[in-house]
Motif scaffolding. Structure first.
Motif, PDB file in Angstrom:
ATOM      1  N   UNK A  10     -22.234  13.282 -43.106  1.00 10.84           N
ATOM      2  CA  UNK A  10     -22.650  12.060 -42.403  1.00 10.84           C
ATOM      3  C   UNK A  10     -21.919  11.858 -41.075  1.00 10.84           C
ATOM      4  N   UNK A  11     -22.352  12.650 -40.091  1.00  6.60           N
ATOM      5  CA  UNK A  11     -21.869  12.552 -38.722  1.00  6.60           C
ATOM      6  C   UNK A  11     -23.097  12.314 -37.847  1.00  6.60           C
ATOM      7  N   UNK A  12     -22.983  11.320 -36.956  1.00  2.98           N
ATOM      8  CA  UNK A  12     -24.124  10.960 -36.122  1.00  2.98           C
ATOM      9  C   UNK A  12     -23.790  11.127 -34.658  1.00  2.98           C
ATOM     10  N   UNK A  13     -24.801  11.572 -33.905  1.00  2.72           N
ATOM     11  CA  UNK A  13     -24.654  11.789 -32.467  1.00  2.72           C
ATOM     12  C   UNK A  13     -25.461  10.721 -31.732  1.00  2.72           C
ATOM     13  N   UNK A  14     -24.814  10.019 -30.816  1.00  6.82           N
ATOM     14  CA  UNK A  14     -25.465   9.011 -29.986  1.00  6.82           C
ATOM     15  C   UNK A  14     -25.559   9.568 -28.574  1.00  6.82           C
ATOM     16  N   UNK A  15     -26.772   9.871 -28.160  1.00 11.13           N
ATOM     17  CA  UNK A  15     -26.999  10.444 -26.841  1.00 11.13           C
ATOM     18  C   UNK A  15     -27.557   9.400 -25.895  1.00 11.13           C
ATOM     19  N   UNK A  16     -27.000   9.368 -24.698  1.00 13.87           N
ATOM     20  CA  UNK A  16     -27.538   8.534 -23.622  1.00 13.87           C
ATOM     21  C   UNK A  16     -28.022   9.487 -22.535  1.00 13.87           C
ATOM     22  N   UNK A  23     -25.996  19.907 -21.676  1.00 15.92           N
ATOM     23  CA  UNK A  23     -26.388  18.920 -20.672  1.00 15.92           C
ATOM     24  C   UNK A  23     -27.831  18.432 -20.798  1.00 15.92           C
ATOM     25  N   UNK A  24     -28.500  18.842 -21.859  1.00 14.10           N
ATOM     26  CA  UNK A  24     -29.890  18.423 -22.047  1.00 14.10           C
ATOM     27  C   UNK A  24     -30.239  18.424 -23.530  1.00 14.10           C
ATOM     28  N   UNK A  36     -15.992  10.594 -31.412  1.00 10.64           N
ATOM     29  CA  UNK A  36     -15.632   9.885 -30.194  1.00 10.64           C
ATOM     30  C   UNK A  36     -16.528  10.304 -29.049  1.00 10.64           C
ATOM     31  N   UNK A  37     -16.133   9.908 -27.842  1.00 12.24           N
ATOM     32  CA  UNK A  37     -16.912  10.210 -26.647  1.00 12.24           C
ATOM     33  C   UNK A  37     -16.584  11.608 -26.143  1.00 12.24           C
ATOM     34  N   UNK A  38     -17.630  12.389 -25.894  1.00 13.04           N
ATOM     35  CA  UNK A  38     -17.477  13.759 -25.413  1.00 13.04           C
ATOM     36  C   UNK A  38     -18.262  13.939 -24.121  1.00 13.04           C
ATOM     37  N   UNK A  39     -17.845  14.934 -23.355  1.00 15.16           N
ATOM     38  CA  UNK A  39     -18.534  15.275 -22.115  1.00 15.16           C
ATOM     39  C   UNK A  39     -19.243  16.615 -22.286  1.00 15.16           C
ATOM     40  N   UNK A  96     -24.336  10.973 -21.404  1.00 16.91           N
ATOM     41  CA  UNK A  96     -23.173  10.662 -22.241  1.00 16.91           C
ATOM     42  C   UNK A  96     -23.506  11.004 -23.685  1.00 16.91           C
ATOM     43  N   UNK A  97     -22.466  11.259 -24.456  1.00 18.04           N
ATOM     44  CA  UNK A  97     -22.671  11.586 -25.860  1.00 18.04           C
ATOM     45  C   UNK A  97     -21.452  11.137 -26.658  1.00 18.04           C
ATOM     46  N   UNK A  98     -21.700  10.600 -27.833  1.00 17.54           N
ATOM     47  CA  UNK A  98     -20.610  10.216 -28.716  1.00 17.54           C
ATOM     48  C   UNK A  98     -20.948  10.562 -30.149  1.00 17.54           C
TER      49      UNK A  98
END
Length: 153
Positions: free
Chosen positions: A135-141, A53-54, A98-101, A62-64
């Motif tokens: 090559x896997x990328x994490x997009x954090x909001x 969560x941080x 994909x989108x994860x929680x 959010x994270x994808x």
């Protein structure tokens, strides 16, 4: 007394890479654990990476994950490198995209070897190399509205 090299169980298995995958559905620890079951293995090490969560002092909202089309082939290449370095009886690795929680499983890897020390070392090498080379990328909001892309797992 026979040396450990005299027993086939002390050596790596013929085809120890049992499961490699990139998934857009929930991951299963049980599936990965079952994949590395081997009667000649005295030690199995399993690593589960979850969405926290941080990150860097900021609350993750959010994270994808996304990946390059070569990601699964790169996972296999790294798995084969670990198998060449350790007496692996069985190895499995799956990563989610994909989108994860928060709390979702992002990656699950496991390695079975004749002894626990080898299993721990091989599993650590597997997850560390996957994190740095696939090559896997994490997009954090973040909850403050900012966002960032992070390379690899």
């Amino acid at each position: 007394m026979a040396s450990t090299n005299d027993h086939p169980g002390e050596q790596g298995a013929q085809d120890p890479v049992k499961l490699i995958g990139i998934r857009d559905t929930a991951l299963s620890v049980d599936e990965v654990f079952r994949a590395v079951g081997d009667d000649a293995a005295g030690g199995t090490a399993l690593f589960v990476g979850t969405v926290r969560n941080h990150d860097g002092g900021a609350d993750v909202a959010e994270l994808g994950y996304s990946c390059h089309p070569s990601a699964e082939a790169e996972m296999r290449r790294i798995a084969e490198k670990v198998v060449a370095e350790f007496p692996v009886r069985a190895l499995a690795a799956v990563h989610r995209v994909g989108d994860l929680r928060v709390g979702d499983l992002a990656v699950v890897v496991a390695v079975s070897c004749p002894h626990r020390g080898e299993a721990f070392e091989a599993c650590r090498k597997l997850i560390d190399d996957l994190k740095h080379e696939v090559p896997i990328w994490k997009h954090q909001k973040f909850s403050d509205g900012t966002e960032e892309w992070v390379g690899a797992c």
